[in-house]
Design a protein around this motif. Structure first.
Motif, short mmCIF file in Angstrom:
data_model
loop_
_atom_site.label_atom_id
_atom_site.label_comp_id
_atom_site.label_asym_id
_atom_site.label_seq_id
_atom_site.Cartn_x
_atom_site.Cartn_y
_atom_site.Cartn_z
N HIS A 50 -74.91 61.61 22.34
CA HIS A 50 -75.71 62.72 21.81
C HIS A 50 -76.68 62.24 20.74
CE1 HIS A 50 -76.84 66.72 20.57
NE2 HIS A 50 -76.44 66.48 19.34
N ARG B 215 -80.51 63.54 20.94
CA ARG B 215 -80.36 64.83 20.27
C ARG B 215 -81.66 65.63 20.26
NH1 ARG B 215 -80.94 67.67 15.67
NH2 ARG B 215 -79.17 69.01 15.02
N GLU C 291 -84.33 65.53 22.15
CA GLU C 291 -84.73 66.00 23.48
C GLU C 291 -83.88 67.19 23.92
OE1 GLU C 291 -85.05 62.63 26.37
OE2 GLU C 291 -84.56 61.46 24.59
N VAL C 292 -82.58 67.09 23.71
CA VAL C 292 -81.68 68.15 24.15
C VAL C 292 -81.88 69.41 23.34
CG1 VAL C 292 -79.26 68.83 24.37
CG2 VAL C 292 -79.97 66.54 25.07
N LEU D 220 -82.93 73.08 24.75
CA LEU D 220 -82.10 74.26 24.51
C LEU D 220 -82.89 75.37 23.83
CD1 LEU D 220 -78.77 72.58 23.33
CD2 LEU D 220 -79.06 73.98 25.38
N TYR E 201 -73.16 70.41 28.30
CA TYR E 201 -72.50 70.77 27.05
C TYR E 201 -71.59 71.95 27.30
CZ TYR E 201 -75.58 67.56 24.53
OH TYR E 201 -76.23 66.43 24.07
N GLN F 12 -77.20 75.16 30.30
CA GLN F 12 -76.63 73.92 30.83
C GLN F 12 -77.66 73.15 31.66
OE1 GLN F 12 -73.93 72.71 29.77
NE2 GLN F 12 -73.29 74.56 28.68
N VAL G 73 -79.91 71.24 29.30
CA VAL G 73 -79.26 70.02 28.81
C VAL G 73 -79.29 68.92 29.87
CG1 VAL G 73 -77.05 69.02 28.10
CG2 VAL G 73 -77.75 71.24 27.19
N ALA H 86 -82.67 67.35 30.44
CA ALA H 86 -83.02 66.42 29.37
C ALA H 86 -82.29 65.09 29.53
CB ALA H 86 -82.71 67.04 28.01
N LYS H 87 -81.07 65.14 30.06
CA LYS H 87 -80.25 63.94 30.18
C LYS H 87 -80.55 63.16 31.46
CE LYS H 87 -75.94 64.12 28.67
NZ LYS H 87 -74.52 64.52 28.49
#
Length: 370
Positions: free
Chosen positions: A12, A16, A18-19, A23, A193, A237, A240, A243-244
């Motif tokens: 994370h 962080r 980016e996420v 969100l 998450y 979700q 998230v 982004a990942k």
């Protein structure tokens, strides 16, 4: 130095901003159920998996259940699968009213043994579920041949982004099955998450069925063609995961490097069997799972030194109390039973430092007097 089995905080910290931005975009729009974030994630996952269609759902367990329903599996039917897997694989079969039929595994890969599938097929068999365990694809082409024309579901909860060379081309996890299913549980290589899942397919009719099944059997609000489920992927979700997702390839490569580092360090420890990867496969190492006869003693030794480890899975499904009605006895899936007594997973997450890897290696080697 303590080394956890998994350190999500370390991951994370690298993504962080980016996420959080992703969100907050959803929060500002105040559109939390399905919508553009989910549709965009579905498009990206379909591209990664080399399939035409992807359908998000609430979790990986629902992904299997909805896949079974889309294939028409129900009361009185049978589904052939492996007993050496997370409970969701067998539980979903039971929960659509069908009967799980468990067959043994390949002792090297831990995946379902294709040559055990055909003898288990009866007139009531409606599907086969192959599981890509620990990040390595099952031999999907051999499973499909052994299924004798029955549809195959690929439980790819642990293998998104894994691949296999089949007939001179690279096939991605989920691509070659009738339906592939993913889990986005936080501990997965691509984890949300919270909970989340997805199904992928090349078949338009199955895609339409899955889209209905995830929203109460409806494609048009308040009009229900079938009885479905409330199994929608949250937009939060999806944000998230979107982004990942661009980082997944690098994370998988880091896991492979860590696994290779372990392999070299344990090469002279005959009491410990490192993971066997089928030469046709590129694994994403959701887990780095070794085999060791004195498993409990090694795990206790590691715990004393602050080294995280876990047993996936200590009791195969055919011997679970809830499946006693199936009538299986110990000895009927001997390779799965032996694996359940010997497997131990070590830390392999991408953010491990060389010092942490060396700490794990030193602890393991000390146990064997090396």
């Amino acid at each position: 130095m303590a080394v956890p089995l998994l350190d999500l905080k370390a991951q994370h910290a690298t993504i962080r901003d980016e996420v959080v931005a992703a969100l907050m975009e959803v929060v500002d729009q105040q559109a939390f159920i399905l919508g553009d974030p989910v549709a965009q994630l579905e498009c990206s996952v379909a591209g990664l998996s080399q399939v035409k269609y992807a359908v998000g759902c609430a979790n990986g367990t629902d992904a299997i259940l909805l896949a079974l329903r889309a294939l028409g599996v129900g009361h009185g039917d049978e589904v052939v699968t492996t007993p050496f897997t997370f409970f969701a694989t067998g539980g979903a079969i039971h929960n659509v009213g069908a009967r799980p039929v468990f067959v043994d595994i390949d002792p090297r890969s831990f995946n379902i043994a294709p040559d055990a599938i055909t003898p288990a097929i009866t007139p009531r068999t409606r599907a086969v579920i192959a599981v890509d365990l620990f990040g390595q694809m099952a031999p999907i082409e051999e499973v499909s041949a052994a299924a004798q024309g029955l549809p195959v579901i690929e439980d790819a909860a642990q293998s998104i982004g894994a691949s296999r060379r089949i007939g001179g081309r690279t096939v991605m996890a989920g691509e070659a099955a009738a339906i592939g299913t993913y889990s986005f549980f936080p501990s997965k290589n691509l984890g949300g998450y919270g909970d989340g899942g997805m199904m992928v397919t090349q078949d338009e009719a199955l895609f339409e069925a899955l889209m209905k099944l995830r929203t109460h059997g409806s494609r048009r609000t308040y009009y229900h063609e079938i009885v479905g489920y409330n199994s929608r992927l949250d937009a939060l979700q999806a944000a998230v995961l979107r982004a990942k997702l661009p980082h997944l390839g690098a994370w998988s490569e880091a896991r492979r490097r860590n696994a290779a580092y372990y392999d070299a360090a344990f090469a002279d420890v005959p009491e410990l069997a490192t993971p066997w990867i089928d030469p046709a496969n590129t694994s994403i190492y959701n887990q780095y799972t070794v085999r060791v006869p004195r498993r409990e003693a090694l795990q206790a030794h590691l715990k004393e030194r602050g080294i995280g480890s876990n047993v996936y899975y200590p009791l195969p499904l055919h011997l679970q109390p809830c499946f006693a009605y199936l009538g299986y006895r110990e000895g009927q899936c001997p390779e799965a039973e032996k694996a359940s007594r010997e497997v131990l997973s070590l830390p392999v997450y991408p953010e491990l430092t060389t010092s942490q890897l060396d700490e794990v290696i030193a602890a393991v080697r000390a146990f064997f007097g090396r």
